[in-house]
Write a protein that holds these residues in place. Sequence first.
Motif, PDB file in Angstrom:
ATOM      1  N   ARG A  22       0.842  -1.189   0.000  1.00 26.84           N
ATOM      2  CA  ARG A  22       0.000   0.000   0.000  1.00 26.84           C
ATOM      3  C   ARG A  22       0.877   1.238   0.000  1.00 26.84           C
ATOM      4  O   ARG A  22       2.047   1.187   0.345  1.00 26.84           O
ATOM      5  CB  ARG A  22      -0.822   0.011   1.272  1.00 26.84           C
ATOM      6  CG  ARG A  22      -1.748  -1.170   1.320  1.00 26.84           C
ATOM      7  CD  ARG A  22      -2.855  -0.793   2.181  1.00 26.84           C
ATOM      8  NE  ARG A  22      -3.729  -1.900   2.409  1.00 26.84           N
ATOM      9  CZ  ARG A  22      -4.637  -1.848   3.361  1.00 26.84           C
ATOM     10  NH1 ARG A  22      -4.687  -0.805   4.154  1.00 26.84           N
ATOM     11  NH2 ARG A  22      -5.450  -2.860   3.506  1.00 26.84           N
ATOM     12  N   PHE A  23       0.261   2.353  -0.337  1.00 27.17           N
ATOM     13  CA  PHE A  23       1.031   3.581  -0.273  1.00 27.17           C
ATOM     14  C   PHE A  23       0.119   4.740   0.102  1.00 27.17           C
ATOM     15  O   PHE A  23      -1.093   4.702  -0.087  1.00 27.17           O
ATOM     16  CB  PHE A  23       1.729   3.859  -1.595  1.00 27.17           C
ATOM     17  CG  PHE A  23       0.811   3.874  -2.781  1.00 27.17           C
ATOM     18  CD1 PHE A  23       0.530   2.708  -3.469  1.00 27.17           C
ATOM     19  CD2 PHE A  23       0.245   5.055  -3.222  1.00 27.17           C
ATOM     20  CE1 PHE A  23      -0.313   2.716  -4.560  1.00 27.17           C
ATOM     21  CE2 PHE A  23      -0.601   5.067  -4.319  1.00 27.17           C
ATOM     22  CZ  PHE A  23      -0.880   3.893  -4.989  1.00 27.17           C
ATOM     23  N   GLY A  24       0.714   5.774   0.676  1.00 22.23           N
ATOM     24  CA  GLY A  24      -0.062   6.926   1.124  1.00 22.23           C
ATOM     25  C   GLY A  24      -0.160   7.994   0.049  1.00 22.23           C
ATOM     26  O   GLY A  24       0.345   7.835  -1.058  1.00 22.23           O
ATOM     27  N   TRP A  25      -0.829   9.095   0.405  1.00 22.86           N
ATOM     28  CA  TRP A  25      -1.057  10.156  -0.575  1.00 22.86           C
ATOM     29  C   TRP A  25       0.244  10.803  -1.020  1.00 22.86           C
ATOM     30  O   TRP A  25       0.441  11.097  -2.185  1.00 22.86           O
ATOM     31  CB  TRP A  25      -1.954  11.248   0.025  1.00 22.86           C
ATOM     32  CG  TRP A  25      -3.365  10.791   0.114  1.00 22.86           C
ATOM     33  CD1 TRP A  25      -4.046  10.421   1.230  1.00 22.86           C
ATOM     34  CD2 TRP A  25      -4.273  10.628  -0.975  1.00 22.86           C
ATOM     35  NE1 TRP A  25      -5.313  10.038   0.908  1.00 22.86           N
ATOM     36  CE2 TRP A  25      -5.485  10.163  -0.443  1.00 22.86           C
ATOM     37  CE3 TRP A  25      -4.178  10.839  -2.350  1.00 22.86           C
ATOM     38  CZ2 TRP A  25      -6.594   9.894  -1.227  1.00 22.86           C
ATOM     39  CZ3 TRP A  25      -5.275  10.575  -3.133  1.00 22.86           C
ATOM     40  CH2 TRP A  25      -6.466  10.103  -2.576  1.00 22.86           C
ATOM     41  N   MET A  35       2.633   7.616  -5.497  1.00 21.99           N
ATOM     42  CA  MET A  35       1.587   8.539  -5.916  1.00 21.99           C
ATOM     43  C   MET A  35       2.128   9.541  -6.930  1.00 21.99           C
ATOM     44  O   MET A  35       1.481   9.835  -7.932  1.00 21.99           O
ATOM     45  CB  MET A  35       1.036   9.251  -4.675  1.00 21.99           C
ATOM     46  CG  MET A  35      -0.239  10.012  -4.921  1.00 21.99           C
ATOM     47  SD  MET A  35      -1.510   9.033  -5.729  1.00 21.99           S
ATOM     48  CE  MET A  35      -2.461   8.495  -4.321  1.00 21.99           C
ATOM     49  N   VAL A  64      -0.171   9.779 -15.329  1.00 18.14           N
ATOM     50  CA  VAL A  64      -1.405  10.391 -15.823  1.00 18.14           C
ATOM     51  C   VAL A  64      -1.065  11.526 -16.793  1.00 18.14           C
ATOM     52  O   VAL A  64      -1.616  11.606 -17.888  1.00 18.14           O
ATOM     53  CB  VAL A  64      -2.266  10.900 -14.644  1.00 18.14           C
ATOM     54  CG1 VAL A  64      -3.431  11.736 -15.148  1.00 18.14           C
ATOM     55  CG2 VAL A  64      -2.774   9.720 -13.828  1.00 18.14           C
ATOM     56  N   VAL A  73      -2.015  11.586 -20.681  1.00 18.61           N
ATOM     57  CA  VAL A  73      -2.851  12.668 -21.206  1.00 18.61           C
ATOM     58  C   VAL A  73      -2.170  13.328 -22.401  1.00 18.61           C
ATOM     59  O   VAL A  73      -2.807  13.602 -23.418  1.00 18.61           O
ATOM     60  CB  VAL A  73      -3.133  13.708 -20.101  1.00 18.61           C
ATOM     61  CG1 VAL A  73      -3.706  14.987 -20.690  1.00 18.61           C
ATOM     62  CG2 VAL A  73      -4.100  13.137 -19.085  1.00 18.61           C
ATOM     63  N   THR A 120      -3.661  13.597 -26.069  1.00 18.59           N
ATOM     64  CA  THR A 120      -3.773  14.890 -26.741  1.00 18.59           C
ATOM     65  C   THR A 120      -3.207  14.820 -28.157  1.00 18.59           C
ATOM     66  O   THR A 120      -3.823  15.273 -29.120  1.00 18.59           O
ATOM     67  CB  THR A 120      -2.971  15.942 -25.954  1.00 18.59           C
ATOM     68  OG1 THR A 120      -3.350  15.865 -24.605  1.00 18.59           O
ATOM     69  CG2 THR A 120      -3.222  17.318 -26.469  1.00 18.59           C
ATOM     70  N   LEU A 170      -5.394  12.613 -30.349  1.00 13.20           N
ATOM     71  CA  LEU A 170      -6.621  13.310 -30.734  1.00 13.20           C
ATOM     72  C   LEU A 170      -6.347  14.288 -31.876  1.00 13.20           C
ATOM     73  O   LEU A 170      -7.042  14.297 -32.887  1.00 13.20           O
ATOM     74  CB  LEU A 170      -7.156  14.058 -29.506  1.00 13.20           C
ATOM     75  CG  LEU A 170      -8.582  14.584 -29.584  1.00 13.20           C
ATOM     76  CD1 LEU A 170      -9.554  13.417 -29.595  1.00 13.20           C
ATOM     77  CD2 LEU A 170      -8.877  15.490 -28.403  1.00 13.20           C
ATOM     78  N   TYR A 182      -8.022  13.477 -35.352  1.00 13.68           N
ATOM     79  CA  TYR A 182      -9.247  14.267 -35.502  1.00 13.68           C
ATOM     80  C   TYR A 182      -9.575  14.589 -36.965  1.00 13.68           C
ATOM     81  O   TYR A 182     -10.719  14.393 -37.389  1.00 13.68           O
ATOM     82  CB  TYR A 182      -9.112  15.550 -34.674  1.00 13.68           C
ATOM     83  CG  TYR A 182     -10.400  16.306 -34.448  1.00 13.68           C
ATOM     84  CD1 TYR A 182     -11.445  15.723 -33.731  1.00 13.68           C
ATOM     85  CD2 TYR A 182     -10.576  17.588 -34.952  1.00 13.68           C
ATOM     86  CE1 TYR A 182     -12.616  16.413 -33.510  1.00 13.68           C
ATOM     87  CE2 TYR A 182     -11.756  18.286 -34.735  1.00 13.68           C
ATOM     88  CZ  TYR A 182     -12.772  17.699 -34.021  1.00 13.68           C
ATOM     89  OH  TYR A 182     -13.931  18.388 -33.819  1.00 13.68           O
ATOM     90  N   VAL A 218      -5.261  20.187 -38.202  1.00 14.12           N
ATOM     91  CA  VAL A 218      -5.055  20.719 -36.873  1.00 14.12           C
ATOM     92  C   VAL A 218      -3.648  21.293 -36.816  1.00 14.12           C
ATOM     93  O   VAL A 218      -2.686  20.602 -37.135  1.00 14.12           O
ATOM     94  CB  VAL A 218      -5.223  19.621 -35.812  1.00 14.12           C
ATOM     95  CG1 VAL A 218      -4.926  20.164 -34.437  1.00 14.12           C
ATOM     96  CG2 VAL A 218      -6.627  19.073 -35.866  1.00 14.12           C
ATOM     97  N   PRO A 261      -0.729  25.407 -33.094  1.00  9.09           N
ATOM     98  CA  PRO A 261      -1.249  26.097 -31.908  1.00  9.09           C
ATOM     99  C   PRO A 261      -2.020  25.172 -30.968  1.00  9.09           C
ATOM    100  O   PRO A 261      -1.929  25.294 -29.758  1.00  9.09           O
ATOM    101  CB  PRO A 261      -2.182  27.162 -32.495  1.00  9.09           C
ATOM    102  CG  PRO A 261      -1.671  27.410 -33.850  1.00  9.09           C
ATOM    103  CD  PRO A 261      -1.106  26.109 -34.328  1.00  9.09           C
ATOM    104  N   TYR A 262      -2.764  24.225 -31.551  1.00  7.08           N
ATOM    105  CA  TYR A 262      -3.508  23.280 -30.712  1.00  7.08           C
ATOM    106  C   TYR A 262      -2.552  22.514 -29.815  1.00  7.08           C
ATOM    107  O   TYR A 262      -2.728  22.439 -28.597  1.00  7.08           O
ATOM    108  CB  TYR A 262      -4.301  22.305 -31.592  1.00  7.08           C
ATOM    109  CG  TYR A 262      -4.704  21.025 -30.886  1.00  7.08           C
ATOM    110  CD1 TYR A 262      -5.769  21.011 -29.995  1.00  7.08           C
ATOM    111  CD2 TYR A 262      -3.996  19.846 -31.076  1.00  7.08           C
ATOM    112  CE1 TYR A 262      -6.118  19.854 -29.327  1.00  7.08           C
ATOM    113  CE2 TYR A 262      -4.336  18.694 -30.416  1.00  7.08           C
ATOM    114  CZ  TYR A 262      -5.401  18.693 -29.542  1.00  7.08           C
ATOM    115  OH  TYR A 262      -5.730  17.552 -28.876  1.00  7.08           O
ATOM    116  N   ALA A 288      -0.809  24.721 -27.244  1.00  7.13           N
ATOM    117  CA  ALA A 288      -1.703  25.199 -26.193  1.00  7.13           C
ATOM    118  C   ALA A 288      -1.887  24.135 -25.118  1.00  7.13           C
ATOM    119  O   ALA A 288      -2.049  24.448 -23.941  1.00  7.13           O
ATOM    120  CB  ALA A 288      -3.049  25.585 -26.789  1.00  7.13           C
ATOM    121  N   LEU A 289      -1.898  22.868 -25.510  1.00  4.01           N
ATOM    122  CA  LEU A 289      -2.109  21.822 -24.510  1.00  4.01           C
ATOM    123  C   LEU A 289      -0.802  21.284 -23.943  1.00  4.01           C
ATOM    124  O   LEU A 289      -0.705  20.966 -22.766  1.00  4.01           O
ATOM    125  CB  LEU A 289      -2.913  20.678 -25.124  1.00  4.01           C
ATOM    126  CG  LEU A 289      -4.375  21.026 -25.344  1.00  4.01           C
ATOM    127  CD1 LEU A 289      -5.045  19.988 -26.205  1.00  4.01           C
ATOM    128  CD2 LEU A 289      -5.098  21.134 -24.013  1.00  4.01           C
TER     129      LEU A 289
END
Lengths: 653, 146
Positions: free
Chosen positions: A342-345, A350, A357, A361, A365, A368, A372, A386, A389-390, A393-394
Amino acid sequence: MIPELGEFALILALCFSGVLAVIPLYGAATLNVLWMNYAKPLAAAQFTFIAISFVCLGYAFAQDDFSVQYVANHSNSLLPLQFKLSAVWGGHEGSLLLWALILSGWTLAVSLFSRNLPLDILARVLGVMGIIATGFISFLLWTSSPFLRYLPRFPQEGADLNPLLQDFGLIVHPPMLYMGYVGFSVAFSFAIAALLSGRLDASWARWSRPWTNIAWAFLGAGITLGSWWAYYELGWGGWWFWDPVENASLMPWLVGTALLHSLAVTEKRGVFKSWTLLLAIFAFSLSLLGTFLVRSGVLTSVHAFASDPERGLFILILLLLTIGGSLTLYAFKAPNVKSESRFGWLSREMMLLVNNVFLTVMAVTVLLGTLYPLLIDALGAGKISVGPPYFNALFVPIMGLMSIAMGVSIAARWRQTKLDVIKQNLLIPAIVSIIFGLIFPFIYGDGFNFKVTFGMTVSLWVLATVFSEFKAKFRNAPNIMTKITQLPASYYGMMLAHIGVAVMAIGITIVSMYSEERDMRMAIGDSIELSGYQFTFKGTLPIKGPNFTADQGTLVVSYEGETVAILHPEKRHYTAKRSMMTEASIDAGLFRDLYVALGEPLADGAWAVRVHFKPFVRWIWLGGLLMALGGIITVFDKRYRAAKPANLEVKHA
Amino acid sequence: MTPKRKKRLYIILALVFGVGLIVGLSMYALNQNINLFYSASQIAAGEAPVDKRMRVGGMVVEGSVNRSTDSLKVEFALTDYEHRVNVVFVGILPDLFREGQGIIAQGTMNAAGIFQADEVLAKHDENYMPPEIAETMKKKQIEASQ
């Protein structure tokens, strides 16, 4: 005769990989030791015959055998020898053969450096790689054989290699990139083997870690080389275009980065197991998707490869089978996976999850933005594209957040960290980096600039946390020298890679914010000033190369009255392809590049000239190479010593 | 709820929130930054909006390229073999820009009906035709044969 031998060797290789795809896996399922033992010799045989096939194609190029269609379309008798040989992977068919060669090379490497691997796992890993090889060699033989002939009448002269590809960059860029792409097949095979055997303990993470790290390092180096090549060869001084083909290589790299961090947690702490498996599956699937996007021609891109719908369909089917098959297996087996701790926050687990994550992501991005336009087109809602700039921007804000998390994760400990400890370790780096970030734009530029402050603060934060963590290691060490040698190689690799991130971020920030560029009409004797550098145009002279003619310009660059460099940009005309090429001339430096390219000739000996001042641009590639180097160093860790996985692959490149 | 479940719930909520936020932002960024493609015929029919970034593709009309003598300004016309659109560009054209070659220009349409390009893309393949143009031309052929 030789090309037929190549084709025949390829057919034999297909037979071996077909057997490799079936027998060892069946043996592992029925615990038949004899059948499992077939895996190693089959891997060796498969590699040998693909290598023979590859050498045959290389020989056809060296001998200017223009009766072979692929040679006639991609070579020319006047082409220098090194380009004749690199032209082997200058087109679709040959680059797939290289793909297959590297895949079989990785397979062989796994079979050689696996003395500490249980036999059934080895048999399964090699078997899964055999399945992949079967798919790819069939693809080669049925849709894109490089050995087809023009018979009985064949051209006397070849059509020549695309001039853009007649360059050192092309000799090394594709093999590096493919080493990475295909290298993820090893991580993928280990994941599938683990799922098949049901033994999802920390050991499979330990086995697949060195392979993943080295594949990731090659992919990173390949992307870096590609960026560098685009910078000096395409003649407009950009280093990243958010082109679909670039994105295709960036996505597996991002997921691969997530994978190697997640693997570290799985090995050390026994958590995130199913997530790690999923990442391994996706890293390889994205490599395949990249191949599909590049080879099928569904996307508009600067890499205009000749494309063919039939080939696209074949890869699409391969892709769907891989993703579908492995996810089905995952759906059945993964729910049985149990976390071991187990592990804590506030723990390193974590923070690494947060890093995962962010990376995922970013990959989504990019995916997509890349797909797209395809989606909109398929829905019949119009043609769109696309633009950068897209992505900017992300990407920029997520990159920033991730770098902040990077600093915290270095200070965090496994399981649980006290907030005080974090505060104590991070306070000084935080203050130092913020102050540096605020001051920098005043010293280097001409006033406050939020973007520069943000970029420099984040970069320095990463550097400062790395150094403060390194220093903390010596807090209780009686002897510094012994401590230095005691720290494991994987620790140094990690530190180096993180420094690489900071170096790259510094380069990106400064080159994006402080570059200067001017397109000018320049008559002989005209001069232009850019960031204090005086560029004077001295006219052009015609010159002649082995397979091209060119106009070579001369520009004298001076700084405060002293000559710094004499640049010779060229406008080349390649005779066989009747195509024009801009050859930029660069005065490179660690802190600034001076970049000059010729546009087109105008009236009265004047030329359109493009002049760039690019500060810190080298740092981008330096950072990329540091990351790759870090990845390679981790493999020399003592923990993997028994397996010694690092030595062979390099030779196979 | 056990503490373990509670923790899991928080993680899931945070993930859902985060993913939602990211998807929202991405879609927003995407909508701000997509460039629609228009053919010369669509522009002639007045379908293209003024002062919005877009792409125009077509073949460079033979004999239409006109370079200014004292600057890097170039004027040329693009065609889809039915209508023409005039383009103005200041800068260095790509190596493969030639009359009769298929290219894509990115920029905005001004009120006078002239396309102000800030980027011109040509492909490194002499037989290349932008897929958008190939498709428009295929449509034309089908219409013509009917």
